[in-house]
Design a protein around this motif. Structure first.
Motif, mmCIF file in Angstrom:
data_model
loop_
_atom_site.group_PDB
_atom_site.id
_atom_site.type_symbol
_atom_site.label_atom_id
_atom_site.label_comp_id
_atom_site.label_asym_id
_atom_site.label_seq_id
_atom_site.Cartn_x
_atom_site.Cartn_y
_atom_site.Cartn_z
ATOM 1 N N ASP A 132 -3.346 -5.592 -1.204
ATOM 2 C CA ASP A 132 -4.250 -6.044 -0.128
ATOM 3 C C ASP A 132 -5.668 -6.300 -0.617
ATOM 4 N N ALA A 133 -6.204 -5.381 -1.421
ATOM 5 C CA ALA A 133 -7.612 -5.452 -1.800
ATOM 6 C C ALA A 133 -7.820 -6.161 -3.137
ATOM 7 N N SER A 185 -2.906 -1.312 -4.621
ATOM 8 C CA SER A 185 -2.506 -2.067 -3.439
ATOM 9 C C SER A 185 -2.856 -3.541 -3.589
ATOM 10 N N ASP A 210 -8.517 -8.646 -6.120
ATOM 11 C CA ASP A 210 -9.299 -9.866 -6.333
ATOM 12 C C ASP A 210 -8.626 -10.705 -7.431
ATOM 13 N N SER A 259 0.821 -1.209 0.000
ATOM 14 C CA SER A 259 0.000 0.000 0.000
ATOM 15 C C SER A 259 0.864 1.271 0.000
#
Lengths: 336, 336
Positions: free
Chosen positions: A60-61, A58, A63, A40
């Motif tokens: 992290d998010a 990022s 898909d 991030s």
């Protein structure tokens, strides 16, 4: 390679990540959508791909079900933390961080010319070999008609780009500080590396082996299809920005025909043999090139069953990025 | 050592020459007269010895009958050109330039603790081993109770002071030029050494071996009294000013007891074993020290009959000058 696929690139802002983006474009890899991902902190930057700017998002998010293939070009912790998320979403992956055991993610080096890919079923995971293993495996495969090794002894003198962009920056910073007579406070490495050599990369286990040394000892027998090959490696960091220098000693059971070895290297594609008496260097020859440079081809001073070589190779472009793209090209042909 | 002798030092203005003058004073060597000699270009400079300035004179006109012992610390050409003149005048000599065959000028390393000097009759000639051989021989002698090597594999990453003061200056100059973005014109070396590694020191013979590599392969079996020891060396120049880094691999016939090897090194005088997990470096540990630093003591990843080590040593003071003075101390006791 008619079909285009969606690709994720994790570690997009690193030097290997950037080289990957360049090569995907240069080699006209059939990319439908390119998702650039990073931590991030690095998200928000942009990289140019096919004439347009692609924003780094990022990890992290993200898909993973949006993509068929992911390159893991960040650190091994990132691969370890995220590879199961990718697989669970049906995304295959090429790990460039040596995070996954070879039994789980076999090592692939398409340039060896063997079509013998392990039988894979998507989503699958494969490992891109470490840059030093790529260079050694190419050279030893070219030598195979002449040299049957039973033991390899390798001193790998690795450039600071082995640690990523921060390693390169740290060498530049330390050098400038020292030349300006300012006190040195090392960052990211544990001591002075400018005008000095560091005898190990990262920590070592109880037996004294660094991760990278064990990985090389595991990758080379697999790549060369010589399961009994004994490999001993010392990996050190040297005050060089880019390009690895490898002193490789190949022990055989019978005397080596040095002239035939030179001829085999001369004839091999992907290898540039420098003239006898001359030698290759990282900066002068290898960096920026797709070939592996070899020189100082000679027998042992007192052991004719030994072949010694000096290898210089671009660790970022050739050793890491190009091979990963070549793996992807092979995979898309057969499995995706 | 009651008797004082007259001494000549050839190559007085070089870095090894200067270190020799310092050590002769520090160790209170019984010098009656000290004659500092150099090429006619360097003559006229002065060096401090025991509180007074000693003028450096030209070697050309020097009368060797004035001295009993000469240190040859200039290049091998100088030794080759002048050693017979010294011997003919009754002057014994210690060659530090690896110019003389070992059969003619045996290798001596007093720190090995053997009194077994070859039988000499003044005027005699002996060789000071090359700095890498000094470091390796000390370590291997300390290991002797535990490790019986039959093969050594050495990657010697030598600092630019191996080429003398001009090598050190050239690394500084090249580094500054590059950091200032100026074009590089190498002097004294054939290409860029700043932020680069040079795979050989000087030229090579038809078999591809450099002089220094052949010398190491000859010196180590003699020093270790293991005439059948196979030694294979790759000597490279690295962008470090002072101090050598050696990746040494010792091949034995049976599995090595690594803990016993560490204990033997720990107990040895003249050797500093760094803690497991840590490692020694040229700049941080060895330079300016009389000890040889050892770390990364471990077996081969896949071969328990192999012991791998990393050695850092001061090539100028420890590897060259101190040993030469210790040879002189031994010689004066027995032969002069």
């Amino acid at each position: 390679m008619s079909q285009s696929i969606n690709i994720a690139l994790i570690g997009a802002t690193g030097s290997v990540g950037e080289a990957l983006v360049e090569l995907l474009e240069e080699r006209e890899f059939p990319v439908k959508e390119l998702h650039l991902l990073a931590s991030s902190e690095s998200a928000g930057q942009s990289l140019s791909f096919r004439g347009r700017q692609v924003r780094v998002r990022s990890l992290d998010a993200f898909d993973f079900s949006q993509v068929q293939l992911a390159f893991f070009a960040a650190g091994s912790e990132v691969t370890k933390a995220c590879h199961e998320r990718a697989l669970a979403a049906g995304c295959s992956l090429i790990d460039m961080s040596a995070a996954l055991p070879l039994a789980q993610a076999p090592c692939v080096l398409p340039e060896l010319g063997r079509e013998g890919l392990p039988v894979l079923k998507a989503p699958f995971q494969v490992s891109a070999p470490t840059p030093s293993a790529v260079a050694c495996a190419l050279v030893l495969t070219a030598l195979r008609p002449v040299v049957q090794p039973h033991q390899l002894q390798l001193t790998a003198m690795l450039s600071m780009s082995t640690l990523g962009r921060s390693g390169v920056q740290e060498l530049a910073r330390q050098t400038a500080e020292l030349l300006n007579g300012r006190p040195l406070e090392p960052k990211g490495v544990d001591r002075q590396v400018a005008f000095n050599l560091l005898a190990q990369v990262g920590g070592v286990d109880e037996q004294g082996h660094a991760e990278l040394e064990k990985r090389l000892a595991a990758e080379l027998p697999q790549l060369l299809e010589l399961p009994d090959l004994s490999v001993s490696a010392t990996c050190a960091l040297v005050p060089v920005f880019f390009g690895d220098s490898l002193a490789l000693s190949v022990q055989c059971d019978s005397p080596v025909d040095v002239t035939a070895a030179q001829q085999a290297l001369e004839a091999a594609t992907g290898i540039e043999l420098v003239e006898a008496g001359d030698y290759p260097t990282a900066v002068g020859d290898a960096v920026g090139q797709d070939q592996v440079y070899v020189g100082r081809v000679r027998a042992g001073v007192s052991d004719p069953r030994q072949l010694n070589l000096w290898i210089a190779s671009d660790n970022v472009r050739k050793g890491a990025a190009l091979n990963a793209v070549q793996i992807a090209e092979l995979l898309i042909k057969h499995y995706l």
